[in-house]
Design an enzyme around this catalytic site. Structure first.
Site, PDB file in Angstrom:
ATOM      1  N   HIS A   1      50.011  -0.295  -8.561  1.00 38.97           N
ATOM      2  CA  HIS A   1      50.943   0.192  -7.540  1.00 38.97           C
ATOM      3  C   HIS A   1      50.512   1.595  -7.137  1.00 38.97           C
ATOM      4  O   HIS A   1      49.473   2.099  -7.607  1.00 38.97           O
ATOM      5  CB  HIS A   1      52.378   0.157  -8.077  1.00 38.97           C
TER       6      HIS A   1
ATOM      7  N   HIS B   1      49.356   4.123  -9.849  1.00 40.39           N
ATOM      8  CA  HIS B   1      47.955   3.971 -10.265  1.00 40.39           C
ATOM      9  C   HIS B   1      47.020   4.513  -9.179  1.00 40.39           C
ATOM     10  O   HIS B   1      46.038   5.194  -9.473  1.00 40.39           O
ATOM     11  CB  HIS B   1      47.622   2.490 -10.486  1.00 40.39           C
TER      12      HIS B   1
HETATM   13  P1  AMP Z   1      49.885   1.274 -17.051  1.00 35.87           P
HETATM   14  O1  AMP Z   1      49.128   0.295 -16.201  1.00 35.87           O
HETATM   15  O2  AMP Z   1      51.371   1.163 -16.896  1.00 35.87           O
HETATM   16  O3  AMP Z   1      49.403   1.303 -18.477  1.00 35.87           O
HETATM   17  O4  AMP Z   1      49.554   2.708 -16.449  1.00 35.87           O
HETATM   18  C1  AMP Z   1      48.231   3.162 -16.303  1.00 35.87           C
HETATM   19  C2  AMP Z   1      48.251   4.634 -15.986  1.00 35.87           C
HETATM   20  O5  AMP Z   1      48.982   4.843 -14.779  1.00 35.87           O
HETATM   21  C3  AMP Z   1      48.963   5.462 -17.071  1.00 35.87           C
HETATM   22  O6  AMP Z   1      48.265   6.679 -17.255  1.00 35.87           O
HETATM   23  C4  AMP Z   1      50.327   5.680 -16.474  1.00 35.87           C
HETATM   24  O7  AMP Z   1      50.967   6.853 -16.949  1.00 35.87           O
HETATM   25  C5  AMP Z   1      49.987   5.803 -15.001  1.00 35.87           C
HETATM   26  N1  AMP Z   1      51.167   5.524 -14.180  1.00 35.87           N
HETATM   27  C6  AMP Z   1      51.970   4.428 -14.241  1.00 35.87           C
HETATM   28  N2  AMP Z   1      53.016   4.560 -13.369  1.00 35.87           N
HETATM   29  C7  AMP Z   1      52.861   5.768 -12.773  1.00 35.87           C
HETATM   30  C8  AMP Z   1      53.611   6.493 -11.797  1.00 35.87           C
HETATM   31  N3  AMP Z   1      54.721   6.014 -11.251  1.00 35.87           N
HETATM   32  N4  AMP Z   1      53.157   7.710 -11.408  1.00 35.87           N
HETATM   33  C9  AMP Z   1      52.020   8.230 -11.957  1.00 35.87           C
HETATM   34  N5  AMP Z   1      51.274   7.596 -12.881  1.00 35.87           N
HETATM   35  C10 AMP Z   1      51.680   6.384 -13.282  1.00 35.87           C
END
Ligand code: AMP
Length: 258
Positions: A34, A37
Site C-alpha cells: 500500500h 510501503h
Molecule cells: P509489513 O509489510 O507490514 O511488514 O511492513 C513493511 C514495512 O513497511 C515495515 O517497515 C513497516 O513499518 C512499513 N509500513 C507499514 N505500514 C506503514 C505505514 N502506514 N506508513 C509507513 N510505513 C509503513
C-alpha cells in the site's frame, strides 16, 4: 523492468555483480503493498543507485496461526506496483530458502522486545529480528528502510544492527495515514465496513491530549478491545482489536504530555 528473484543463490550472483561504489537500498515487506510501503520504496529509490524490495510473509513472527492464514497475499498486484515504482529487484523467497535451519537459530532481544507488542505476542520479535538479520545478511544493502508505524520494531532492528556491528544504515520513515487518520496497514482490508468506519478513532484518541488511561477507557467504550496504550520515551504506543483484526499505531507525544 523489476527483476524477480526467488532464490538466495540467484540474488548472491546479482549482488556480486554490483560494483563496490553502487549503493543498494532495501525495503523488507510482507507484501499486500500500500502507500505506506510505497513511501519507503520511493525514499530508497531517491537515496540509492539500486533498490530491492523483499516480499516474504514470515511465519515465525506470527504467534497466532489464524492471523498467518488470514494475512492478505496479493503477489501479482504487488509486482505491478513494484514495476510502476521502477523498483530494480523483487526478492520473493520461499520458507525453505530463508529457514534451511528450520528456525533452530534465532535472534533474541531481552529488554525492549518484552514490552508492548512483545507482551501480547510472545515470540513475535524473535521472529522479526531473526528474519531481518537473515534478509540483511542475504541482501547486503547499504541502507534499509523501516516504517515508524511499527516504531518498536524499528528501534529493535536499529539496536540489533548496532549490537552486532552490522554494516547497514537503518532508516526510519514517517507513518502514512488514510485521509481519516487511520495508519495504513495490510490488515486494514480485513476490517468489516462498520469496523473500518470506527477505526480512525484509535489514531484520533492517540493524538489527543488525554492520558493513556483515558484513551484506553474511551476506546473500550467505543467497542475496541484494548491490548495496551503505553507512553514510552516520548511516544505513545497502542494496540487494539476490532473484531479479530489487530491494529497498532504510535505517535510522538507533545511536550506537555508525559
Ligand atoms: P509489513 O509489510 O507490514 O511488514 O511492513 C513493511 C514495512 O513497511 C515495515 O517497515 C513497516 O513499518 C512499513 N509500513 C507499514 N505500514 C506503514 C505505514 N502506514 N506508513 C509507513 N510505513 C509503513
Amino acid at each position: 523492468m523489476t527483476r524477480i528473484i526467488r532464490t538466495v543463490e540467484e540474488w548472491q550472483i546479482l549482488r556480486s555483480e554490483l560494483k563496490y561504489s553502487d549503493t543498494l537500498g532495501f525495503v523488507p515487506t510482507m507484501g499486500a503493498l500500500h502507500a505506506g510501503h510505497a513511501s519507503l520504496i520511493k525514499r530508497s529509490i531517491s537515496e540509492n543507485g539500486y533498490t530491492v524490495v523483499s516480499i516474504f510473509v514470515n511465519p515465525t513472527q506470527f504467534n497466532n496461526p489464524d492471523d498467518l492464514k488470514r494475512y492478505p497475499r496479493t503477489e501479482s498486484e504487488d509486482l505491478n506496483q513494484l514495476e510502476k515504482l521502477q523498483v530494480d529487484y523483487a526478492f520473493i523467497p520461499d520458507y525453505q530458502s530463508i529457514y534451511p535451519d528450520d528456525f533452530y537459530y534465532k535472534v533474541t532481544e531481552n529488554n525492549l522486545s518484552l514490552t508492548m507488542e512483545g507482551t501480547g505476542r510472545p515470540g513475535h520479535f524473535d521472529g522479526v529480528l531473526t528474519v531481518v538479520m537473515k534478509l540483511l545478511n542475504i541482501i547486503r544493502p547499504t541502507r534499509s528502510y523501516f516504517g515508524e508505524k511499527d516504531y518498536q520494531q524499528y528501534m529493535l532492528v536499529k539496536k540489533m544492527s548496532e549490537a552486532f556491528f552490522m554494516n547497514v544504515e537503518v532508516i526510519p520513515c514517517p507513518t502514512v495515514r488514510d485521509s481519516d487518520g487511520l495508519a495504513l496497514s495490510s490488515r486494514n482490508v480485513l476490517l468489516s465496513k462498520e469496523d473500518r468506519q470506527r477505526a480512525p478513532l484509535f489514531a484520533q484518541l492517540l493524538q489527543s491530549d488525554k492520558t493513556a488511561e483515558q484513551v484506553k477507557v474511551e476506546l473500550q467504550q467505543s467497542g475496541f478491545a484494548v491490548d495496551y496504550i503505553t507512553d514510552f520515551e516520548g511516544r505513545r504506543y497502542g494496540a487494539v482489536y476490532l473484531g479479530k483484526v489487530r491494529l497498532i499505531d504510535n505517535i510522538e507525544l507533545k511536550q506537555n504530555v508525559s
